[in-house]
Design a protein around this motif. Sequence first.
Motif, short mmCIF file in Angstrom:
data_model
loop_
_atom_site.label_atom_id
_atom_site.label_comp_id
_atom_site.label_asym_id
_atom_site.label_seq_id
_atom_site.Cartn_x
_atom_site.Cartn_y
_atom_site.Cartn_z
N THR A 108 0.69 -1.11 -0.14
CA THR A 108 0.19 0.05 0.02
C THR A 108 0.82 1.18 -0.30
N ASP A 109 0.26 2.34 -0.34
CA ASP A 109 0.81 3.77 -0.30
C ASP A 109 2.25 3.83 -1.09
N THR A 110 2.30 3.49 -2.01
CA THR A 110 3.74 3.42 -2.73
C THR A 110 4.26 4.85 -3.04
N HIS A 111 3.16 5.79 -3.36
CA HIS A 111 3.84 7.16 -3.50
C HIS A 111 4.83 7.47 -4.53
N ILE A 112 4.51 6.73 -5.84
CA ILE A 112 5.49 7.19 -6.55
C ILE A 112 5.70 8.43 -6.95
N GLY A 150 -3.89 1.93 -2.88
CA GLY A 150 -4.05 3.36 -3.04
C GLY A 150 -3.00 3.99 -2.83
N ASP A 151 -3.03 5.38 -3.29
CA ASP A 151 -1.77 6.15 -3.03
C ASP A 151 -0.70 5.78 -3.81
N LEU A 152 -1.05 5.23 -5.18
CA LEU A 152 0.00 4.78 -6.02
C LEU A 152 0.91 5.70 -6.11
N ASN A 182 -6.36 9.06 -2.24
CA ASN A 182 -6.59 10.42 -2.31
C ASN A 182 -5.44 11.11 -3.26
N HIS A 183 -4.20 10.50 -2.97
CA HIS A 183 -2.92 10.96 -3.79
C HIS A 183 -3.05 10.62 -5.15
N ASP A 184 -4.09 9.93 -5.80
CA ASP A 184 -4.06 9.56 -7.24
C ASP A 184 -5.08 10.39 -7.88
N MET A 194 -9.92 -1.45 0.27
CA MET A 194 -10.38 0.16 0.19
C MET A 194 -8.92 0.89 0.55
N HIS A 195 -9.13 2.03 0.07
CA HIS A 195 -7.85 3.24 0.55
C HIS A 195 -8.25 3.86 1.92
N HIS A 196 -9.32 4.28 1.83
CA HIS A 196 -9.70 5.00 3.14
C HIS A 196 -10.25 4.05 4.32
N GLY A 227 -5.33 1.02 3.16
CA GLY A 227 -4.14 1.80 3.31
C GLY A 227 -4.32 3.02 4.00
N HIS A 228 -3.56 4.16 3.42
CA HIS A 228 -3.93 5.66 3.72
C HIS A 228 -3.47 5.83 5.14
N VAL A 229 -3.23 5.04 6.24
CA VAL A 229 -2.84 5.44 7.46
C VAL A 229 -1.09 5.20 7.56
N HIS A 230 -0.57 4.56 6.66
CA HIS A 230 0.85 4.21 6.52
C HIS A 230 1.35 3.48 8.27
N ARG A 231 0.50 2.82 8.57
CA ARG A 231 1.07 1.97 9.61
C ARG A 231 0.37 0.73 9.81
FE LIG Z 1 -0.86 7.50 1.52
#
Ligand SMILES: [Fe+2]
Length: 283
Positions: A7-11, A48-50, A79-81, A150-152, A190-194
């Motif tokens: 999750t949350d790869t934030h490329i 999400g947050d690819l 949300n970052h996508d 789901m992301h959120h 994902g989303h929470v990065h924890r």
């Molecule tokens: Fe994220």
Amino acid sequence: MKFIHLTDTHIVGNSRLLYGINPAQRLREAITSIKTENADADFVVITGDLTHWGDDAAYKALAKELERLAVSVILVVGNHDDTPAFRTFFPDAMRDEHGFVQGSLQTDFAKCLFLDTTIPRTDQGMYCEKRQAWLKDELERYNGPILLFMHHPPFSVGIPGMDEIMLEDSNAFYDAIKSHAGRIRHLFFGHVHRPIFGNWRGISFSCMRGTNHQVACDTLNSTKNILGNLEEPAYGIVLLEEDQVTIHMHEYRKRSPEFRLDAPEGGDARSYMFGMRHEGGID
Ligand SMILES: [Fe+2]
């Protein structure tokens, strides 16, 4: 069967750094780990947050990294996508009748439902009536075990800054699934990065760390700032059986020495620990 929860790869594009590190390099390391340590996984899902900015260069870089995976990859947006940019580089990605990035995958043990919880240019999540109708239809057309992705999260997790941007109107979301809640075996988000694990209204859930940066465990924050940090990234190794869902969090960059814990007393483990103690490594 086994699958991988990333999750949350934030490329970001053009090999740029994000918070001082290279997200594409971090994903590359995750993929190398999957290919070498979990080559028997049936699929990979990224919740999400690819990308970080939702720009073309980032999706292009993401596509290049994912080419290395030999198994299918299911991409959920966050949300970052940016869905139009995402579709330019992933034209075969999931799509429901309204264009939301939603879809399903039938496995031997459960039907997986991948949900689009995004609102364009907004960090908070939403699951509107059109998406709810799709979900209700999917749930009604199958009466076996369900896994949700789901992301959120549709619930608070105790970190005020992140709870501000969770899925809005979680009661409406629950109303859409409640008549099937008893057979929803797990909810991945994902989303929470924890690494977060728990149970919401009878549904077990888990979140994984991102592959780039993390959210600090800041449950006492009264200002609702969101604090990040660079704790080790991780992915989830999910083992799915007829009557069980098991999730291992794997810190794939960690290079810890390994030793036999089942060695006879005085064997490998004891001598290793003894050696470490004399080097000042363990005390
Ligand atoms: Fe994220």
